[in-house]
Design an enzyme around this catalytic site. Sequence first.
Site, PDB file in Angstrom:
ATOM      1  N   CYS A   1      34.403  36.964  46.117  1.00 13.58           N
ATOM      2  CA  CYS A   1      33.707  36.926  44.829  1.00 13.58           C
ATOM      3  C   CYS A   1      34.583  36.410  43.676  1.00 13.58           C
ATOM      4  CB  CYS A   1      33.130  38.308  44.553  1.00 13.58           C
ATOM      5  SG  CYS A   1      31.742  38.279  43.419  1.00 13.58           S
TER       6      CYS A   1
ATOM      7  N   HIS B   1      30.854  41.270  49.474  1.00 13.88           N
ATOM      8  CA  HIS B   1      31.540  42.555  49.439  1.00 13.88           C
ATOM      9  C   HIS B   1      30.902  43.358  50.562  1.00 13.88           C
ATOM     10  CE1 HIS B   1      33.196  41.913  45.365  1.00 13.88           C
ATOM     11  NE2 HIS B   1      32.036  41.394  45.037  1.00 13.88           N
TER      12      HIS B   1
HETATM   13  N1  GLN Z   1      32.832  38.453  37.512  1.00 15.17           N
HETATM   14  C1  GLN Z   1      32.298  37.612  38.519  1.00 15.17           C
HETATM   15  C2  GLN Z   1      30.797  37.382  38.425  1.00 15.17           C
HETATM   16  O1  GLN Z   1      30.071  38.217  37.931  1.00 15.17           O
HETATM   17  C3  GLN Z   1      32.666  38.137  39.900  1.00 15.17           C
HETATM   18  C4  GLN Z   1      32.001  39.451  40.224  1.00 15.17           C
HETATM   19  C5  GLN Z   1      32.568  40.115  41.467  1.00 15.17           C
HETATM   20  O2  GLN Z   1      33.681  39.819  41.882  1.00 15.17           O
HETATM   21  N2  GLN Z   1      31.831  41.038  42.024  1.00 15.17           N
HETATM   22  O3  GLN Z   1      30.326  36.363  38.853  1.00 15.17           O
END
Ligand code: GLN
Length: 244
Positions: free
Chosen positions: A94, A196
């Site tokens: 992510c 995740h």
């Molecule tokens: N901040 C990033 C987004 O919202 C990644 C989010 C995350 O790693 N869960 O796209």
Amino acid sequence: MKLNIGWLYPDLMNTYGDRGNIIALSYRTKKMGLEPIINKISINESPDLISKMDILFMGGAQDTQQEIVNKDLKIKGGPLKNAINDGIPGLYVCGAYQFLGKYYKTADGTMIKGIGIFDIFTESPPVNTSRCIGNIIIESKLFPKIKFVGFENHGGRTYLTDKNLAFAQVIKGYGNNGQDGTEGYLFKNSVGTYLHGPILPKNPELTDFLIQKAVERKYGKDVKLKTIDNKWEKRAREFVINKL
Ligand code: GLN
């Protein structure tokens, strides 16, 4: 035989159970008859550690943490890029995945420059636009016919210059951008993904892929690793898929 596992920014880049990936890497490495050594590499650690690792892992984060890590990547980004280019196996989830591209534009318009090792860019739609949230099923070209499961929660939409370089195709969920059916990116032995969940305990084939590549790089192709019975992992995954 020892394997050095580098956990990048564990205190900043770690959401939705991402630390489970380290637990899975460590657990399966031991089961295969190897000794895992976990090395935490955050802001205070030297960038020189990165090239000494056999496997690298970095998890996701909120935009605020990403802005902090972005500053440190001005120092560690070069060594990380070299490590990925040298074929050090790695998993980047992510927010970490977004860092490997050309840039990540946050919901409030802040531009976070990436290290540019993946030919991708990420943009967030304006605040109040819905995020990509939910359970996801994908099928990766690395493991044909196996369905992987995970959980995604991201505002950023990632676009690939070459869609053939995607890690997987989306069966259910959003993936890279919710439009083109691609999920993640695969370059050499590095996987970028939005999954995740955490991804590795749920999908042991990917855990073993990273370990196997690391062992080949360090000790050669002839090393015989103990095989692990994945009966329960597979049953858990089938159960989840049937519920979705
Ligand atoms: N901040 C990033 C987004 O919202 C990644 C989010 C995350 O790693 N869960 O796209």
